[in-house]
Design a protein around this motif. Structure first.
Motif, PDB file in Angstrom:
ATOM      1  N   UNK A  86       0.808  -1.224   0.000  1.00  0.00           N
ATOM      2  CA  UNK A  86       0.000   0.000   0.000  1.00  0.00           C
ATOM      3  C   UNK A  86       0.839   1.271   0.000  1.00  0.00           C
ATOM      4  N   UNK A  87       2.001   1.248   0.638  1.00  0.00           N
ATOM      5  CA  UNK A  87       2.855   2.422   0.666  1.00  0.00           C
ATOM      6  C   UNK A  87       3.490   2.743  -0.683  1.00  0.00           C
ATOM      7  N   UNK A  88       3.347   1.850  -1.655  1.00  0.00           N
ATOM      8  CA  UNK A  88       3.801   2.131  -3.013  1.00  0.00           C
ATOM      9  C   UNK A  88       2.810   3.001  -3.774  1.00  0.00           C
ATOM     10  N   UNK A  89       1.649   3.233  -3.205  1.00  0.00           N
ATOM     11  CA  UNK A  89       0.645   4.065  -3.850  1.00  0.00           C
ATOM     12  C   UNK A  89       1.199   5.467  -4.076  1.00  0.00           C
ATOM     13  N   UNK A  90       1.175   5.909  -5.315  1.00  0.00           N
ATOM     14  CA  UNK A  90       1.737   7.212  -5.669  1.00  0.00           C
ATOM     15  C   UNK A  90       1.507   7.470  -7.146  1.00  0.00           C
ATOM     16  N   UNK A  91       1.775   8.698  -7.546  1.00  0.00           N
ATOM     17  CA  UNK A  91       1.896   9.021  -8.955  1.00  0.00           C
ATOM     18  C   UNK A  91       3.341   8.768  -9.351  1.00  0.00           C
ATOM     19  N   UNK A  92       3.533   7.973 -10.373  1.00  0.00           N
ATOM     20  CA  UNK A  92       4.866   7.615 -10.827  1.00  0.00           C
ATOM     21  C   UNK A  92       5.225   8.401 -12.072  1.00  0.00           C
ATOM     22  N   UNK A  93       6.431   8.967 -12.071  1.00  0.00           N
ATOM     23  CA  UNK A  93       6.915   9.789 -13.165  1.00  0.00           C
ATOM     24  C   UNK A  93       8.204   9.200 -13.726  1.00  0.00           C
ATOM     25  N   UNK A  94       8.363   9.244 -15.026  1.00  0.00           N
ATOM     26  CA  UNK A  94       9.662   8.958 -15.605  1.00  0.00           C
ATOM     27  C   UNK A  94      10.342  10.267 -15.956  1.00  0.00           C
ATOM     28  N   UNK A 110      13.682  16.543 -18.099  1.00  0.00           N
ATOM     29  CA  UNK A 110      12.569  16.058 -18.898  1.00  0.00           C
ATOM     30  C   UNK A 110      11.738  15.104 -18.071  1.00  0.00           C
ATOM     31  N   UNK A 111      10.432  15.323 -18.090  1.00  0.00           N
ATOM     32  CA  UNK A 111       9.511  14.562 -17.245  1.00  0.00           C
ATOM     33  C   UNK A 111       8.293  14.103 -18.016  1.00  0.00           C
ATOM     34  N   UNK A 112       7.800  12.933 -17.657  1.00  0.00           N
ATOM     35  CA  UNK A 112       6.520  12.479 -18.153  1.00  0.00           C
ATOM     36  C   UNK A 112       5.384  13.111 -17.376  1.00  0.00           C
ATOM     37  N   UNK A 113       4.171  12.805 -17.782  1.00  0.00           N
ATOM     38  CA  UNK A 113       2.992  13.404 -17.168  1.00  0.00           C
ATOM     39  C   UNK A 113       2.597  12.739 -15.863  1.00  0.00           C
ATOM     40  N   UNK A 114       3.124  11.565 -15.598  1.00  0.00           N
ATOM     41  CA  UNK A 114       2.799  10.824 -14.407  1.00  0.00           C
ATOM     42  C   UNK A 114       1.659   9.847 -14.630  1.00  0.00           C
ATOM     43  N   UNK A 115       1.714   8.730 -13.935  1.00  0.00           N
ATOM     44  CA  UNK A 115       0.657   7.737 -13.996  1.00  0.00           C
ATOM     45  C   UNK A 115       0.368   7.232 -12.588  1.00  0.00           C
ATOM     46  N   UNK A 116      -0.900   7.137 -12.253  1.00  0.00           N
ATOM     47  CA  UNK A 116      -1.318   6.796 -10.900  1.00  0.00           C
ATOM     48  C   UNK A 116      -1.230   5.303 -10.665  1.00  0.00           C
ATOM     49  N   UNK A 117      -0.596   4.929  -9.561  1.00  0.00           N
ATOM     50  CA  UNK A 117      -0.552   3.552  -9.096  1.00  0.00           C
ATOM     51  C   UNK A 117      -1.190   3.504  -7.719  1.00  0.00           C
ATOM     52  N   UNK A 118      -2.203   2.677  -7.575  1.00  0.00           N
ATOM     53  CA  UNK A 118      -2.898   2.533  -6.306  1.00  0.00           C
ATOM     54  C   UNK A 118      -2.860   1.071  -5.883  1.00  0.00           C
ATOM     55  N   UNK A 119      -2.361   0.828  -4.682  1.00  0.00           N
ATOM     56  CA  UNK A 119      -2.238  -0.523  -4.150  1.00  0.00           C
ATOM     57  C   UNK A 119      -3.186  -0.647  -2.971  1.00  0.00           C
ATOM     58  N   UNK A 120      -4.129  -1.540  -3.072  1.00  0.00           N
ATOM     59  CA  UNK A 120      -5.111  -1.749  -2.018  1.00  0.00           C
ATOM     60  C   UNK A 120      -4.659  -2.863  -1.088  1.00  0.00           C
ATOM     61  N   UNK A 121      -5.106  -2.796   0.154  1.00  0.00           N
ATOM     62  CA  UNK A 121      -4.745  -3.801   1.143  1.00  0.00           C
ATOM     63  C   UNK A 121      -5.656  -5.010   1.061  1.00  0.00           C
TER      64      UNK A 121
END
Length: 121
Positions: A86-94, A110-121
């Motif tokens: 669950x603590x990996x939940x975040x917006x991930x950017x390259x 240089x950055x990407x727009x970000x992609x949401x990762x949600x980890x449920x318990x």
């Protein structure tokens, strides 16, 4: 013009896996360090992993669980995430830097727009 386009985020159960992609244009990524950062609500953006040449480096929090890789033919960087918590939940950017690899966010230009990762318990 360098552009990084991310994909692959989503919802996953704890213990599961997810793979993120970052397709690059305007830059041949094998010549530059490519990194992944993440940011959770209320927290600062943090370094996750970087691939530079034939080497990769990881934050302690993801070491042994995440793998960064590069497909030079597709000019794409990946982040394979296993044993998600669950603590990996975040917006991930390259991101990409013009210098030697670093964990410092400010040195990535240089950055990407970000992609949401949600980890449920």
């Amino acid at each position: 013009q360098v552009q990084l386009v991310e994909s692959g985020g989503g919802l996953v159960q704890a213990g599961g896996s997810l793979s993120l992609s970052c397709a690059a244009s305007g830059r041949t990524i094998r010549f530059y360090p490519m990194a992944w950062f993440r940011q959770s609500p209320g927290k600062e953006r943090e370094f996750v992993a970087v691939i530079s040449g034939g080497n990769s480096y990881y934050a302690d929090s993801v070491k042994g669980r995440f793998t960064i890789s590069r497909d030079n033919a597709k000019n794409t960087v990946y982040l394979q995430m296993n044993s998600l918590k669950p603590e990996d939940t975040a917006v991930y950017y390259c991101a990409s830097t013009n210098t030697a690899w670093t964990k410092e966010e400010r040195r990535y230009v240089y950055w990407g727009q970000g992609t949401q990762v949600t980890v449920s318990s």
